[in-house]
Write an enzyme that holds these catalytic residues in place. Sequence first.
Site, PDB file in Angstrom:
ATOM      1  N   HIS A  17       0.828  -1.197   0.000  1.00 15.11           N
ATOM      2  CA  HIS A  17       0.000   0.000   0.000  1.00 15.11           C
ATOM      3  C   HIS A  17       0.869   1.257   0.000  1.00 15.11           C
ATOM      4  CE1 HIS A  17      -0.342   0.787   4.659  1.00 15.11           C
ATOM      5  NE2 HIS A  17       0.900   0.598   4.285  1.00 15.11           N
ATOM      6  N   CYS A  36       5.684   5.624   4.799  1.00 16.16           N
ATOM      7  CA  CYS A  36       4.441   5.029   4.291  1.00 16.16           C
ATOM      8  C   CYS A  36       3.916   5.767   3.067  1.00 16.16           C
ATOM      9  CB  CYS A  36       3.379   4.999   5.389  1.00 16.16           C
ATOM     10  SG  CYS A  36       3.810   3.854   6.699  1.00 16.16           S
ATOM     11  N   HIS A  42       4.954  -0.045  -0.421  1.00 16.08           N
ATOM     12  CA  HIS A  42       5.701  -0.931   0.470  1.00 16.08           C
ATOM     13  C   HIS A  42       4.708  -1.967   0.991  1.00 16.08           C
ATOM     14  CE1 HIS A  42       3.839   1.939   3.245  1.00 16.08           C
ATOM     15  NE2 HIS A  42       3.842   0.946   4.096  1.00 16.08           N
ATOM     16  N   HIS A  44       3.203  -5.109   3.786  1.00 11.18           N
ATOM     17  CA  HIS A  44       3.020  -5.556   5.171  1.00 11.18           C
ATOM     18  C   HIS A  44       2.540  -6.996   5.171  1.00 11.18           C
ATOM     19  CE1 HIS A  44       3.435  -1.697   7.223  1.00 11.18           C
ATOM     20  NE2 HIS A  44       2.756  -1.157   6.230  1.00 11.18           N
ATOM     21  N   ASP A  82      -4.936 -10.685  -0.647  1.00 10.10           N
ATOM     22  CA  ASP A  82      -3.618 -11.317  -0.530  1.00 10.10           C
ATOM     23  C   ASP A  82      -2.789 -11.136  -1.805  1.00 10.10           C
ATOM     24  OD1 ASP A  82      -1.608 -12.780   0.784  1.00 10.10           O
ATOM     25  OD2 ASP A  82      -2.267 -14.635  -0.173  1.00 10.10           O
ATOM     26  N   HIS A  83      -1.543 -10.701  -1.614  1.00 13.50           N
ATOM     27  CA  HIS A  83      -0.621 -10.437  -2.728  1.00 13.50           C
ATOM     28  C   HIS A  83      -1.169  -9.392  -3.700  1.00 13.50           C
ATOM     29  CE1 HIS A  83       1.446 -13.875  -1.061  1.00 13.50           C
ATOM     30  NE2 HIS A  83       2.483 -13.597  -1.820  1.00 13.50           N
ATOM     31  N   GLU A 127      -0.868  -4.745  11.693  1.00 14.10           N
ATOM     32  CA  GLU A 127      -0.064  -4.322  10.545  1.00 14.10           C
ATOM     33  C   GLU A 127       1.402  -4.715  10.791  1.00 14.10           C
ATOM     34  OE1 GLU A 127      -0.962  -0.734   7.755  1.00 14.10           O
ATOM     35  OE2 GLU A 127       0.358  -0.045   9.351  1.00 14.10           O
TER      36      GLU A 127
HETATM   37 NI    NI Z   1       2.498   0.774   5.613  1.00 15.96          NI
END
Ligand code: NI
Length: 137
Positions: A17, A36, A42, A44, A82-83, A127
Amino acid sequence: MKRRVAVYRTAHFNAAHRLNVPSWTDEKNREFFGLCNNEHYHGHNYDLHVRVEGEMDELTGYLIDLKVLKQYIEEEIIEKFDHKNLNLDTPDFKDLNPTAENIVWVIWQKLRLRLDPKFNLGVRLYETQRNFVEFNG
Ligand code: NI
């Protein structure tokens, strides 16, 4: 005696995100969101804890069949997130900043639609190991 009980199911997904407020300048976004805000995104490793609470069935001893809860989470959340790049790949975050606060709310809404209204639903989203948010409706 009617017994109220809570059952939990955990799940996991990886997603990318970027946090950004489009109406702000690049400089203000960088300053506010820091790393962020990285324009190349990037990732998580999100951990999801879903809590279902209600009055259990005395005959079966079940509150909810965990296979069914697992399936809701799989279909509504894992298959969609996911992914994925949350900003680019999911319509949910097209116009919504994918912060943990917003992600947990989106997840809660999706599961709420599938879950029998007789149950209370709570969702907790990690997160990182140390940062997590919760939404209980
Ligand atoms: Ni983040």
